[in-house]
Design an enzyme around this catalytic site. Structure first.
Site, PDB file in Angstrom:
ATOM      1  N   TRP A  95      96.286  61.386 -12.685  1.00  0.00           N
ATOM      2  CA  TRP A  95      95.484  62.613 -12.572  1.00  0.00           C
ATOM      3  C   TRP A  95      93.990  62.342 -12.643  1.00  0.00           C
ATOM      4  O   TRP A  95      93.538  61.576 -13.494  1.00  0.00           O
ATOM      5  CB  TRP A  95      95.868  63.557 -13.722  1.00  0.00           C
ATOM      6  CG  TRP A  95      94.934  64.714 -13.850  1.00  0.00           C
ATOM      7  CD1 TRP A  95      93.725  64.730 -14.501  1.00  0.00           C
ATOM      8  CD2 TRP A  95      95.100  66.025 -13.299  1.00  0.00           C
ATOM      9  NE1 TRP A  95      93.142  65.963 -14.385  1.00  0.00           N
ATOM     10  CE2 TRP A  95      93.957  66.775 -13.660  1.00  0.00           C
ATOM     11  CE3 TRP A  95      96.108  66.631 -12.537  1.00  0.00           C
ATOM     12  CZ2 TRP A  95      93.799  68.119 -13.298  1.00  0.00           C
ATOM     13  CZ3 TRP A  95      95.941  67.966 -12.170  1.00  0.00           C
ATOM     14  CH2 TRP A  95      94.804  68.695 -12.560  1.00  0.00           C
ATOM     15  N   ASP A 120      87.130  66.409 -12.764  1.00  0.00           N
ATOM     16  CA  ASP A 120      85.681  66.386 -12.511  1.00  0.00           C
ATOM     17  C   ASP A 120      85.053  64.987 -12.357  1.00  0.00           C
ATOM     18  O   ASP A 120      85.380  64.087 -13.128  1.00  0.00           O
ATOM     19  CB  ASP A 120      84.920  67.004 -13.688  1.00  0.00           C
ATOM     20  CG  ASP A 120      85.473  68.310 -14.170  1.00  0.00           C
ATOM     21  OD1 ASP A 120      86.401  68.839 -13.564  1.00  0.00           O
ATOM     22  OD2 ASP A 120      84.960  68.801 -15.191  1.00  0.00           O
ATOM     23  N   PHE A 166      85.940  64.858 -22.672  1.00  0.00           N
ATOM     24  CA  PHE A 166      85.745  65.792 -21.559  1.00  0.00           C
ATOM     25  C   PHE A 166      84.487  65.398 -20.770  1.00  0.00           C
ATOM     26  O   PHE A 166      83.861  64.384 -21.020  1.00  0.00           O
ATOM     27  CB  PHE A 166      85.639  67.225 -22.090  1.00  0.00           C
ATOM     28  CG  PHE A 166      86.976  67.894 -22.359  1.00  0.00           C
ATOM     29  CD1 PHE A 166      88.175  67.181 -22.381  1.00  0.00           C
ATOM     30  CD2 PHE A 166      87.030  69.272 -22.584  1.00  0.00           C
ATOM     31  CE1 PHE A 166      89.388  67.816 -22.619  1.00  0.00           C
ATOM     32  CE2 PHE A 166      88.242  69.915 -22.820  1.00  0.00           C
ATOM     33  CZ  PHE A 166      89.412  69.198 -22.840  1.00  0.00           C
ATOM     34  N   SER A 167      84.115  66.282 -19.843  1.00  0.00           N
ATOM     35  CA  SER A 167      83.058  65.944 -18.877  1.00  0.00           C
ATOM     36  C   SER A 167      81.700  65.708 -19.516  1.00  0.00           C
ATOM     37  O   SER A 167      81.398  66.224 -20.587  1.00  0.00           O
ATOM     38  CB  SER A 167      82.947  67.050 -17.833  1.00  0.00           C
ATOM     39  OG  SER A 167      84.052  66.959 -16.971  1.00  0.00           O
ATOM     40  N   ARG A 224      80.384  72.638 -23.928  1.00  0.00           N
ATOM     41  CA  ARG A 224      80.795  71.425 -23.227  1.00  0.00           C
ATOM     42  C   ARG A 224      79.956  71.092 -21.985  1.00  0.00           C
ATOM     43  O   ARG A 224      79.083  71.832 -21.608  1.00  0.00           O
ATOM     44  CB  ARG A 224      82.279  71.500 -22.852  1.00  0.00           C
ATOM     45  CG  ARG A 224      82.715  72.638 -21.962  1.00  0.00           C
ATOM     46  CD  ARG A 224      84.223  72.507 -21.689  1.00  0.00           C
ATOM     47  NE  ARG A 224      84.737  73.540 -20.840  1.00  0.00           N
ATOM     48  CZ  ARG A 224      85.311  74.670 -21.274  1.00  0.00           C
ATOM     49  NH1 ARG A 224      85.423  74.898 -22.566  1.00  0.00           N
ATOM     50  NH2 ARG A 224      85.767  75.561 -20.406  1.00  0.00           N
ATOM     51  N   GLU A 280      81.273  76.373 -16.360  1.00  0.00           N
ATOM     52  CA  GLU A 280      81.517  74.967 -16.660  1.00  0.00           C
ATOM     53  C   GLU A 280      80.554  74.091 -15.845  1.00  0.00           C
ATOM     54  O   GLU A 280      79.980  74.535 -14.854  1.00  0.00           O
ATOM     55  CB  GLU A 280      82.969  74.596 -16.315  1.00  0.00           C
ATOM     56  CG  GLU A 280      83.977  75.412 -17.122  1.00  0.00           C
ATOM     57  CD  GLU A 280      85.434  75.000 -16.926  1.00  0.00           C
ATOM     58  OE1 GLU A 280      86.139  74.881 -17.924  1.00  0.00           O
ATOM     59  OE2 GLU A 280      85.856  74.802 -15.778  1.00  0.00           O
ATOM     60  N   TRP A 324      91.559  74.891 -10.063  1.00  0.00           N
ATOM     61  CA  TRP A 324      92.408  75.010 -11.258  1.00  0.00           C
ATOM     62  C   TRP A 324      93.595  75.946 -11.029  1.00  0.00           C
ATOM     63  O   TRP A 324      94.569  75.907 -11.764  1.00  0.00           O
ATOM     64  CB  TRP A 324      91.588  75.473 -12.467  1.00  0.00           C
ATOM     65  CG  TRP A 324      90.761  74.357 -13.056  1.00  0.00           C
ATOM     66  CD1 TRP A 324      89.397  74.278 -13.105  1.00  0.00           C
ATOM     67  CD2 TRP A 324      91.254  73.148 -13.668  1.00  0.00           C
ATOM     68  NE1 TRP A 324      89.006  73.096 -13.704  1.00  0.00           N
ATOM     69  CE2 TRP A 324      90.128  72.394 -14.060  1.00  0.00           C
ATOM     70  CE3 TRP A 324      92.527  72.632 -13.909  1.00  0.00           C
ATOM     71  CZ2 TRP A 324      90.237  71.150 -14.698  1.00  0.00           C
ATOM     72  CZ3 TRP A 324      92.637  71.397 -14.537  1.00  0.00           C
ATOM     73  CH2 TRP A 324      91.506  70.668 -14.923  1.00  0.00           C
TER      74      TRP A 324
END
Ligand code: FRU
Length: 493
Positions: A26, A29, A85-86, A144, A199, A288
């Protein structure tokens, strides 16, 4: 690149040839994109252990030309109690120093999201994480996607960090001189649609082409529907042209405008430190709404073409335009182009499905023009310009599209295309379709399910034309083969 990639082993959604996909597992981003010493680095949200979202870590790939990518070891593996995360990477602007500073979101198992830091002194291959991580913590569960932005307007080196409070639909602007101690300068938002999270923000400094030094700051934003009845259109990207005075962002446009009108362009951010201060963006080509059921294996997730963002004055207005990486133009220009008359009998090109088509025509002559893409599957793609509505529609439909997800069949509309001459640059790479309209004033990016057995591309027009057409297949190792049209007596409306 194909040498380094795994096999193309899905019949409906073959592996792209000239876009980045991970060998296996998988990906979402793009993260930490930075240019340094001739190398483009692409890190990405990655599950090293499987084909579904989870165990989020940063994968890593590099390229010298934005076309041939080499995948490396996972750069930031997930940790016990913490997913990665990103985030982003900044290259030091001090010529005597070769330091990369990364900021990423530590997504802790208790739900907290905070920003952490790591340093690399070997050009992005090994990293030291700060002992004092996280560096920025607001006790929030939706803080985030930190993006480091160099501020060329500032006196001396000044870095901006933009991040989101995703659920509050706010962008936060921090500033720092040492990439370590940050001051919260301001927030922007909420504006626009409710029922989404914000985001992956970015703040880019774009020059107006053809002016000596007119620049505008442009805020890029990804929005994803949430709640009990989320918008079936799913995730998308928008932008706002404005001003940033070192402290706060003010819009010069009033509202969010779509960056890409398709269904599958998300989380796009820019490379730090690109040559000649260019702004080159890559996005994740999925949504998504259905990313978890895209039937590819052993990989899942692809990046868009790298695109340069520019501002141009068109009809007295400042417009954002997107240009695909230069190799696309090099390939399509292998075909010197011919003027074709189509009318109702289709002009057909039989392509490999890793192909580029360019169409240009005067609306006064050809009127409405349609390009239909059909492959081996029961699915087709219909790209139409309607001169009355002044819009381009990209429709994907048929059984194979319906079988993926109920929200997969779609019509994406780019409105307000009000010129006498229309140009469409259609880039198809297996399941990835990117349509650049009128030199990138509008772009539509969609996943498509045309199979692995070649694609027929048929052009029809409401009136005889002429239409200037270029058509090439992209072959491996990379070069372009010109496609000649096949006359058909098939009538298409
Ligand atoms: C955007 C996003 C980010 C987050 C990451 C997690 O697609 O939801 O907000 O950091 O993906 O993988």
């Amino acid at each position: 690149m194909t040498v380094e990639q795994g096999p193309r082993n899905n019949e409906q959604m073959p592996r792209p040839a000239f876009h980045f996909t991970p060998k296996r597992n998988w990906m979402n981003d793009p993260n930490g994109m930075v240019f340094d010493d001739g190398t483009w680095h692409l890190y990405f949200q990655y599950n090293p252990e499987g084909p579904d979202w989870g165990n989020m870590s940063w994968g890593h790939a590099t390229s010298s030309d934005l076309l041939n990518w080499t995948e490396h070891e996972v750069a930031f593996p997930h940790q016990p109690g913490e997913q990665i995360f990103s985030g982003s990477i900044a290259a030091s602007r001090d010529p005597g120093e070769r330091v990369f500073t990364a900021y990423y979101t530590s997504a802790y198992d208790d739900g907290r999201q905070a920003q952490s830091r790591a340093i690399s002194t070997d050009g992005g291959f090994t990293w030291q994480h700060d002992d004092t991580n996280p560096v920025l913590d607001r006790g929030s569960t939706a803080f985030r996607d930190p993006k480091l932005v160099y501020n060329p307007d500032a006196d001396g080196d000044l870095w901006i960090l933009v991040a989101v409070e995703a659920e509050a639909r706010q962008v936060l602007f921090y500033s720092s001189r040492n990439l370590k101690d940050w001051v919260l300068e301001s927030t922007y938002g909420p504006i626009g649609n409710e029922g989404v999270v914000w985001e992956c923000p970015d703040l880019v400094h774009l020059k107006v082409a053809g002016t000596p030094d007119e620049h505008h700051w442009v805020l890029l934003l990804s929005t994803n529907p949430v709640g009990s009845k989320p918008d079936p259109g799913g995730s998308s990207m928008s932008y706002i042209i404005g001003n940033f005075d070192g402290h706060s962002f003010t819009s010069e446009m009033g509202e969010l405008t779509r960056l890409d009108y398709g269904r599958d362009f998300y989380a796009g951010v820019s490379f730090d430190n690109a040559p000649e201060s260019r702004t080159v963006v890559v996005g994740w080509m999925s949504n998504w709404a259905y990313a978890d059921v895209i039937p590819t294996a052993p990989w899942r997730g692809a990046m868009s073409l790298p695109r340069e963002l520019l501002l141009r004055e068109i009809g007295g207005e400042i417009c954002l335009v997107q240009e695909p990486a230069p190799f696309v133009r090099t390939w399509v220009n292998q075909d010197t182009g011919t003027d074709q008359e189509c009318n109702e009998s289709a002009l057909e090109f039989r392509s490999s499905g890793h192909s580029i088509f360019e169409l240009g025509w005067e609306t006064a002559n050809a009127g409405a023009v349609t390009l239909v893409l059909e492959g081996e599957t029961e699915s087709y793609v219909n790209i139409t310009y309607d001169p009355d509505a002044r819009e381009v529609n990209v429709a994907r439909s048929g059984n194979a599209a319906e079988a993926i997800h109920r929200d997969f069949p779609s019509i994406s509309t780019a409105k307000g295309i009000a010129t006498d001459r229309i140009r469409l640059l259609v880039v198809l790479d297996g399941p990835l379709l990117e349509v650049f309209i009128n030199d990138g004033t509008h772009v539509v990016s969609d996943l498509v399910v045309l199979g692995n057995g070649g694609v027929s591309a048929s052009v029809t027009s409401a009136r005889p034309g002429p239409i200037a057409i270029r058509a090439v297949d992209v072959t491996s190792p990379f070069s372009a083969t010109v496609l000649d049209p096949v006359e058909t007596d098939r009538s298409k409306s």
